[in-house]
Write an enzyme that holds these catalytic residues in place. Structure first.
Site, mmCIF file in Angstrom:
data_model
loop_
_atom_site.group_PDB
_atom_site.id
_atom_site.type_symbol
_atom_site.label_atom_id
_atom_site.label_comp_id
_atom_site.label_asym_id
_atom_site.label_seq_id
_atom_site.Cartn_x
_atom_site.Cartn_y
_atom_site.Cartn_z
ATOM 1 N N THR A 1 0.868 -1.173 0.000
ATOM 2 C CA THR A 1 0.000 0.000 0.000
ATOM 3 C C THR A 1 0.897 1.212 0.000
ATOM 4 O O THR A 1 2.051 1.118 0.383
ATOM 5 C CB THR A 1 -0.803 0.021 1.327
ATOM 6 O OG1 THR A 1 -1.597 -1.139 1.405
ATOM 7 C CG2 THR A 1 -1.685 1.230 1.473
ATOM 8 N N ASP B 1 -7.971 -2.292 5.305
ATOM 9 C CA ASP B 1 -8.104 -1.097 6.147
ATOM 10 C C ASP B 1 -7.954 0.209 5.361
ATOM 11 O O ASP B 1 -8.390 1.267 5.818
ATOM 12 C CB ASP B 1 -7.052 -1.124 7.258
ATOM 13 C CG ASP B 1 -5.632 -1.176 6.701
ATOM 14 O OD1 ASP B 1 -5.415 -1.800 5.631
ATOM 15 O OD2 ASP B 1 -4.728 -0.577 7.318
ATOM 16 N N GLY C 1 -4.295 -5.406 6.982
ATOM 17 C CA GLY C 1 -5.404 -4.505 7.283
ATOM 18 C C GLY C 1 -6.400 -5.053 8.275
ATOM 19 O O GLY C 1 -6.992 -4.299 9.059
HETATM 20 N N1 ASP Z 1 -3.225 -2.618 4.451
HETATM 21 C C1 ASP Z 1 -3.486 -3.161 3.154
HETATM 22 C C2 ASP Z 1 -4.659 -4.063 3.220
HETATM 23 O O1 ASP Z 1 -4.807 -4.771 4.193
HETATM 24 C C3 ASP Z 1 -2.376 -3.923 2.579
HETATM 25 C C4 ASP Z 1 -0.995 -3.408 2.860
HETATM 26 O O2 ASP Z 1 -0.807 -2.318 3.308
HETATM 27 O O3 ASP Z 1 -0.010 -4.111 2.641
HETATM 28 O O4 ASP Z 1 -5.387 -4.122 2.253
#
Ligand code: ASP
Length: 380
Positions: A226, A257, A280
């Site tokens: 992300t 998240d 997340g």
């Molecule tokens: N937080 C993101 C999610 O859970 C993925 C990530 O940041 O690696 O979709």
């Protein structure tokens, strides 16, 4: 480790293993990044994958553009990058091979927010999240509705699956089970070599070996990834955005998240902003970004507030390291006075010896700064 870095670290690891080995022989870590000067405005921070885009964002802040313009323009660079397989175009797809993206924005001065979840075919979900904020009376749009809304605003429907991501998804699909019909059949002389036949035949043996090793890593450890980016301008106005393709090979419709206001992103113009990358599901349970901003409101430093969020994640599992070791999560924060910080559940260095870090542009230069680890290393 975030997905962007997984690929780049992986390649760096292959290329740099000799150098890393030499450092280890000498008993040393990779040189620690310099701590950025604290308490300066304008300031823009992001997850480490935003490092090269922060100069653009800082330029916009210095020219007096709105903080939300600055952070969205910054993450657009990463969303557009086909080589970053964790965000936007080129993101790794869900289990059906469809790239589904999530994003959120928050504008401190007007106390508004917008987000999109599971949106397909649109390269820059952060722009759509901003449009949801600006051009609707809603806060969050998901799935086909979000796509129709984007198209109504003139966004082009494109295929987000790059050739690299498609090949890697197929490799994952073919390796999932030997009880289904994906992959070479029994009568194929190569039936045991599931992935090899997917690699372009004109590639050199070296290229094939590197890709094979990388794909195996992706299959063993489905990456997340992300970009979160937050900024405070000279007069103290604050905005943030988080954008992602989420967890690779996720179930269709899974939302992490990143588009959840209060989890993947939170901004309070009187206090500061925070965001997160990593697993997340854990962050949603503790409302991480909101928790961090509330801790800063009570006077905690950005780093301590991020470590408080890590502490709550650990508490979700009664501090059971055997389970906590299965994932990682990072938090990033800045406050209104231009102080910044970050925390990570596990500070385990990469194979090349690099410690988890985040990116900062303090008006002078863009640099990586180490995240404060909650647990030192997942290896023990
Ligand atoms: N937080 C993101 C999610 O859970 C993925 C990530 O940041 O690696 O979709």
């Amino acid at each position: 480790m975030d997905a962007w870095s997984r690929r780049k670290f992986f390649l760096t690891t292959l290329a740099g293993s000799l150098a890393a080995g030499a450092r280890n022989l000498l008993g040393g870590q990779a040189p620690a990044a310099q701590a950025a000067p604290q308490g300066t405005r304008p300031l823009i921070i992001s997850s480490a994958n935003g490092l090269n885009a922060l100069t653009l964002g800082m330029g916009l802040l210095k020219r007096g553009l709105d903080t939300l313009e600055a952070v969205v323009s910054t993450v657009n660079v990463v969303e557009d990058d086909p080589n970053d397989n964790s965000v936007g175009y080129g993101g790794l797809p869900n289990e059906d091979g469809d790239v589904e993206l999530d994003a959120s924005v928050m504008h401190g001065p007007t106390r508004r927010a917008g987000s999109v979840g599971s949106i397909r075919h649109i390269k820059n979900p952060s722009k759509i999240a901003k449009l949801v904020m600006e051009r609707t009376d809603h806060l969050m749009l998901v799935g086909p509705g979000a796509l129709r809304f984007a198209e109504a605003h003139g966004f082009e429907r494109i295929n987000l699956l790059t050739e690299d991501s498609r090949r890697r998804w197929l490799a994952w699909k073919e390796t999932m089970s030997d009880r289904d019909s994906w992959g070479p059949g029994l009568s194929d002389p190569e039936w045991k070599e599931k992935i090899t036949g997917l690699l372009p035949s004109h590639w050199s043996e070296e290229q094939k070996a590197a890709e094979l090793a990388y794909i195996r890593e992706l299959i063993l450890h489905p990456p997340t990834g992300t970009i979160n980016c937050c900024a405070v301008n000279e007069k103290g106005d604050i905005s943030g955005t988080t954008t992602t393709s989420g967890l690779a090979w996720k179930l269709a419709g899974r939302v992490g998240d990143s588009p959840i206001i209060g989890a993947g992103l939170f901004v309070d113009n009187e206090v500061g902003a925070a965001g997160s990358t990593g697993r997340g599901e854990e962050n949603i349970k503790i409302c991480g970004a909101h928790t961090i901003v509330e801790m800063m409101r009570k006077g905690m430093s950005p780093t301590d507030a991020c470590l408080e969020a890590c502490k709550r994640v650990a508490w979700s599992y009664n501090n059971d390291k055997a389970r906590l070791r299965k994932f990682n999560i990072s938090f990033y924060a800045l406050n209104k006075s231009g102080f910044h910080g970050g925390g990570v559940l596990w500070g385990t260095p990469s194979r090349s010896g690099r410690r988890p870090s985040y990116a900062v542009h303090d008006g002078v230069e863009a640099k990586l700064v180490p995240l404060a680890p909650y647990f030192e290393t997942a290896a023990s």
